[in-house]
Structure formats: C-alpha cells, structure tokens
Design a protein around this motif. Sequence first.
Motif, mmCIF file in Angstrom:
data_model
loop_
_atom_site.group_PDB
_atom_site.id
_atom_site.type_symbol
_atom_site.label_atom_id
_atom_site.label_comp_id
_atom_site.label_asym_id
_atom_site.label_seq_id
_atom_site.Cartn_x
_atom_site.Cartn_y
_atom_site.Cartn_z
ATOM 1 N N ARG A 132 4.461 -41.031 -43.100
ATOM 2 C CA ARG A 132 3.689 -40.013 -43.821
ATOM 3 C C ARG A 132 3.441 -40.455 -45.256
ATOM 4 O O ARG A 132 2.327 -40.326 -45.778
ATOM 5 N N ALA A 184 2.876 -25.566 -51.122
ATOM 6 C CA ALA A 184 2.626 -26.965 -50.786
ATOM 7 C C ALA A 184 3.373 -27.302 -49.507
ATOM 8 O O ALA A 184 4.392 -26.691 -49.202
ATOM 9 N N PRO A 185 2.844 -28.275 -48.741
ATOM 10 C CA PRO A 185 3.622 -28.720 -47.589
ATOM 11 C C PRO A 185 4.944 -29.318 -48.091
ATOM 12 O O PRO A 185 4.951 -29.980 -49.128
ATOM 13 N N PHE A 243 0.530 -42.995 -45.440
ATOM 14 C CA PHE A 243 -0.857 -42.712 -45.034
ATOM 15 C C PHE A 243 -1.839 -43.215 -46.080
ATOM 16 O O PHE A 243 -1.675 -42.961 -47.269
ATOM 17 N N ARG A 259 3.980 -32.840 -57.503
ATOM 18 C CA ARG A 259 2.833 -33.462 -56.855
ATOM 19 C C ARG A 259 2.645 -34.882 -57.329
ATOM 20 O O ARG A 259 2.270 -35.758 -56.577
ATOM 21 N N ARG A 260 2.899 -35.085 -58.615
ATOM 22 C CA ARG A 260 2.693 -36.432 -59.155
ATOM 23 C C ARG A 260 3.597 -37.423 -58.446
ATOM 24 O O ARG A 260 3.224 -38.526 -58.157
ATOM 25 N N MET A 276 6.798 -31.684 -61.899
ATOM 26 C CA MET A 276 5.470 -32.043 -61.445
ATOM 27 C C MET A 276 5.595 -32.812 -60.143
ATOM 28 O O MET A 276 5.310 -33.984 -60.053
ATOM 29 N N ALA A 295 4.719 -37.197 -55.530
ATOM 30 C CA ALA A 295 4.223 -37.431 -54.181
ATOM 31 C C ALA A 295 3.056 -38.404 -54.207
ATOM 32 O O ALA A 295 2.967 -39.312 -53.409
ATOM 33 N N ILE A 296 2.178 -38.240 -55.183
ATOM 34 C CA ILE A 296 1.044 -39.153 -55.292
ATOM 35 C C ILE A 296 1.551 -40.556 -55.570
ATOM 36 O O ILE A 296 1.102 -41.525 -54.986
ATOM 37 N N GLY A 341 2.684 -42.158 -52.515
ATOM 38 C CA GLY A 341 1.576 -42.543 -51.654
ATOM 39 C C GLY A 341 0.936 -43.811 -52.157
ATOM 40 O O GLY A 341 0.671 -44.734 -51.406
#
Lengths: 416, 377
Positions: free
Chosen positions: A194, A107-108, A197, A3-4, A1, A6-7, A10
């Motif tokens: 990045r 995804a990027p 952000f 994306r998690r 997962m 990455a979140i 962030g």
Amino acid sequence: MKRRHAIGLGAAGIAGAGAGFAASRLLPEPSAQAADPAAEAIEFYGEHQAGIVTPAQDRLHFAAFDVITSDRDELIDPHTAAPPPPPRRGGAHFAGPGGASGGDYYAPPDDTGEAQGLPPSGLTLTFGVGPGLFTDADGADRFGLAAKRPEALADLPGFPLDDLDPAISGGDLCIQACANDPQIAVHAVRNLARIGFGTVAIRWSQLGFGRTSSTSLAQATPRNLMGFKDGTANLKAEDEDLLAEHLWAPEGDGAAWMTGGSYMVTRRIRMMIETWDRTSLAEQEAIIGRDKAEGAPLSGGGEFDEPDFDAVHDGAPAIAVNAHIKLAHPTSHGGARMLRRGYSFVDGSDELGRLDAGLFFIAYQRDPATGFVPVQQALAQNDVLNEYIKHTSSAVFACPPGVADADDWWGRALFE
Amino acid sequence: MRHHRIAALAAAAATLAAVAACTEEPAEESADGPIEVVASDDACEVAVSEAQAGTVTFQVKNEGAKVTEFYVYAEGNRVMGEVENITPGLTRELIVELPADEYETACKPGMTGDGIRSAFTVTGEAANLTEDEALQSAVDSYKEYVHNQSTALVEQTGLFTDAVIAGDIETAKALFPVARTYWERIEPVAEIFGDLDPKVDAREDDYPAGPTDPAFTGFHKLEYDLWITGDVSASAPIAEQLMTDVQEVVARAEAEELSPLQLANGAKELLDEIATSKITGEEDRYSHTDLWDFAANLEGSEAAIASMRPVLEERDPELVAALDERFAAAWAALEVHRVDDGWKLHNELSEDELQALSNAINALGEEVSKVAAVVAE
C-alpha cells in the motif's frame, strides 16, 4: 501533520518495498513477557538480513514487485520517509504515525489494522532486487545502476520441463515475510504494498505454510506435502564455516554492495498430489532415495547419516543413480551447497478438482551459477520425481547485507 | 504565488458560486461585450486573451463538423464554467464570473480529451475569503459542475432512448457510452438517492433471475437488449422508464445540498468504481465500453477535487502536488487506449495493459483518500 508523513512514505517509493523504506517500522518490538518463543520478536538489524539463517518460521507471504516509476529519486530517496513512530502499547509497530486507529477520523487509517493485539510472532522481512531493476527487457539502464549489477544476479537459464508462467515469475524487487502467525506476515506485505502504490506494484505473491526445511540444528526436519522429510542435508545456521563458503557473498566476490548478502532463487513447484498418492511406498522411497518414516538414506543408518551411493542391495545400487537425493547431492556438483528455506502451499484446487499444491522452493546461496543452476540441470534431466512435479514460477534476487541501524536502509550501498 | 491563490479565492464567495450559465438567448452584456470564440474541429480561436475581473461572457460558435464543448479552467483543471453540446453551426453563450487569476480556455471537438487550450488572464481587485466561504465556494463550484453534467445527461439520455424506441440499434449503440459518460461523471451524487440508482444502473447479477428478471431496468438492461439479443422490439417501456428515472435523479440532484466531505468522498468513490468494476469489465459486460465509464469516473473525480483546490492549496499544498502528479499519471495510462473520440473496448486490452491501469488508479486512490480529512479539519 500525519498526511505529510504518509505522502513522504509514498514518495519514498521503494519505500514501497525497498531500499529507502525503514522496514523496521513494521517490525514489532520485543515484548516484555517471553512466554512463547514463537511469539517473540526477531532482531531486524545486523550484519546479514534476518530471515535467511533465522530458524525458519512456520508461515510465509512472499511478494515480488515491479518498479513502475521511472524516477530514480522517487525510487531510492530515503529522506522523505517519516522517522519511525515511537513504540506502541503492546510493543507492536504499525505503518504510519496514526497506526491502525490513532489517526484522523476522516482519513483512512495509516495501518490496515489486522495485526492489532497480536504478538511479533517472529516476523522477518527479507528484501531482494531482481535483474529487471538494473536493465529493462531491451537492455537499457533503468536507474543508472546497470554497472552495479553483480554477475551472480543473472537470469536463470531455461531448464528442461520448465512450465513457467511469466505472470508469476521474476520481479524487480521482492519481500520475503516470514512469521509464526500468517496474519502477521500478510499484514507486513499488505502495508508495504500500500505504501508503495504508484512507485512499485505487486507482480505476484505466494502464501506458504509448514516450513519444508530446517535452518537450525535446534529444529526437527519437517515434511513436505509428499510426506517426506525435506531439508535433512540443508545448510544450518550453526555451520558458520560452511555459511561463509556457500551462503554469504564475501568481499571481492563481485559487486561490493553485495558483501555480506546472498542470492535467492525461488521456484513454485506444483506437485501432482493425486498421482503421487497412488504410488506405492516402495516406488516413492526409491524415487526420493530415503525411507519415508525416518528420512534415513536407503543405504542404511539414521536420518543424519551420510548416504552411501556405492552401497549395493540385492545386486543393485541401494540408492538409485537417478534418485532425488543422489542427483541433488553436493558430491554430484562439486560440493556446492545452498540454504533452502521453502514452504508448502495449497492454492485451492484447479479446474479439474485437483489440489493446486506443492512446494514454494526458496534457496539462498553465494552464487546461483554454482548453487541452484547445476543442481536443477541435473534434476530436470534425470529426476524420476519430474513425473510428479512441475515448475510453474521462477525468480532470482540479490539480497543485500543487513541493515546496520535506524539510519541505514535496505540496499543503501547499491543506491548511494 | 500564495497571494495569487488567495486572490483567486476571493471573488468566489459572492460570485463564483453558481454564476456560470449557458443559454441560447442573448444574455446581459458584460462590461466589454461578449468575447467571440470560433470553434472548429482543429482550432479554438478566442478573440481576446484578457479580461477584467467580474462577469465575462463568451459567445461560442461551432464552425466544425463535430459536436463541441467550451470550458474555462482555473489552475488544476478546476472548471469555472462550461457549455456543453454545441452542435455544428450553433452559437451558444457562456456567462462566467471570473476573479483575477490565470485561466485556460478550451474547446473540445468531439467532446473528449484535454481540448484545444489557450491562456486567458483576468486582472482586477478581489476580497479575501474566510475558510467557511472557501469551503462553500468549493461546494458551489461542484454543484455547478453537477448542474452542467445533469443537463447534458438528460439531453444525451433522451437521444439514446429515442433511438431505442425508434428501433435504430446502430445509433443507440453509438449513443450508449456517450449518455453514460455524463451519468458516470456524477454518479456519487446520484447514489445519494438509493432507490433510483439501481433502477438506472443496476446489473444483471443484482437480480435473482439475471438478465431476464422483470425487475431489471435501466442502462444495462438496454445494453443487454442491444448487444446480446439484438432485439429492441420490447424495449420501449424500459427506455421510457430510464428517461423518467434520469430526469428524477437530476431534479433531486439539483435540489440536494452537498457538503465538502461528500465531495471528497465522492471523488474517492469514483476511483473505487474504476478499481472494482471498470478495470474488471463488469460494468459494461455486453458492450465492453468500460473505458468510456473509466474516463468519465476519472473526470468526475478530478472535477470534485478541482472544485476544492483553493482550500487544499491553503491547507496542504504537498497533497495538491501529489494529486496533480497522480491524476496526470492516470490520464497518461488511459490515453494510450484512445481511439478517435472514444476508447478501445475492454476486451481489446491485454492483462498487462489492465494491470498498468490498475496500478495508476491504486496510486491515485491512495492520495485522493487523504482529501476528506483535509477538508474536514
């Protein structure tokens, strides 16, 4: 997962450029072959942060950040940061679990990719916090940290002849990325920015090349863009007693969270290259107080001989009373010393076709009030060099002690 | 909550699809008859706040002095149905298919802002959707949005070009950013048609001879004539061509099949548009009305994300939470520059203010860039 993760990064916020982020994830691992020492990895963990007494690398990307969140948890929570990824082939670490090209095709990429295939190149990341993190312009406590602000982390006083641009001065946080390959330093800053952000935003950044100081006896003294050797009398990694006295904040020196840390002053010093270049050699040497070829003091001897400020040549002081090395010398300031770690810069040319070039001055010290401030006061008032230089940016940061291990993070003692 | 969401997905398949419609003719009655909405410049009175799942008809009367719009939103500002351009005194109907869920109704006097909102509850039964059906309903919902925006785009571009042709410079100037709003909301769809987008929206630096290049047409050529030369005596052919091109884009957009991936990428591209050409003031360099385009891009991006919300909620609720937070932050950063029903001019903003907008868009863009991989799963 993916994306998690990455979140999480962030949201870790300072993650972005600060405390909660395990910076080690962007630091390459030591590689197997040790062919080129400049390509090797530098240990990230330790009592002090790397990138201070580490022998100065050739390249710099320095970035100052504004904290744009007002949420303390978002700023400091390290627990949302993903665990570090396993080491990759070739030994390099990249941002995010997917790295530069191992993630989801739609995804990027987690990592921006330009460090693929490059060796660690001696990368160090050094983190600091500015006065603005503690209180805002109106003096309000931003994150409940105001009581922890060390006295030594004070805004610098104004100096005569300052020509500071506020847009490239100050900052709530900073990252000094140094490496022997500029692409490695830029990669680190770019990916940290990045990740940050929404929590932190780059306020200004500066590229540098050609280290202008040696921070180890093993390094030859380099030259700055005026063509003179710079940093002959610098504090060196090997001078442990002097480092303890002048560089590292000791226990009982104020804020406990800074024990083992150091205070950083940065100044972007533009040189009026064109007028300097048409100044006679005699005048250049008189202004600096050293000879240009060897770097020896004009009072005689070799580069590393102490200058004799009482020496007289032809009825006049051998070293002028307003020569740069006289005004900057520790004996003129109660013996206070700094560890300088500056870099040259050329940011293209200005609207008149003049090189926008100079010295990005970085100095570490136990307390700027006894280190940088008195020296700069003396220089700003009397230095003949002022005719050829202009200070265009200024900042001060408290760089906390080193990160102990993978469970520790930058500034933990401040935020916890 | 999860149950609730799935139930909401429910009716989508057969119904949600493209059922919202607006017409000035009396439509087929829904079970309980039309729900009256009285809109004014500062109120939006919806006769009832509950309905049974199925076809719901709203009859919206504008008693205010401003042109208004009426929306029905699901969670996350997902547009279930909308009726645009209700001029003062006019009554228009919105027929919308609503599965059981909590909604909000909104009137937007002046056609801007969050609108005047009220809660609206729909109860009843609904069936579960398959994943494919959920994705299809996202596409259908977005196509409905594109349809509504296209309709308004044609109307508003017509008013704008008529003013240019009539030589009414002041009216044309006032209508320019309004017409562009509808264009900018759906620009990624228009960009599918590579030949038409430049004719409608190219800028002077796309042409060798700059603003006087004979090939330079579209909105920005008229913007140049209105703001720089102040002479529209020779602009009528450009205006007529713009109207023709916009109608062509709209006709093609209506016929175009979209994929969930295109929606996700479109949402990201709209934010890239803001980051590269609105914050810099390049887009509307003569009129400086860039913030209108900024707001429209942001609305368009939010609408595309909102149409996919049920799928995203199911697959990655953390991402949805992050998106909500970042969209709210971007709107908060922009809202401070609102002036009446419009926006400050780009050249009235300080460097620091532009920096704050840039920070908000960068933060949002990073999250929106993650959506494509989620819907492509």
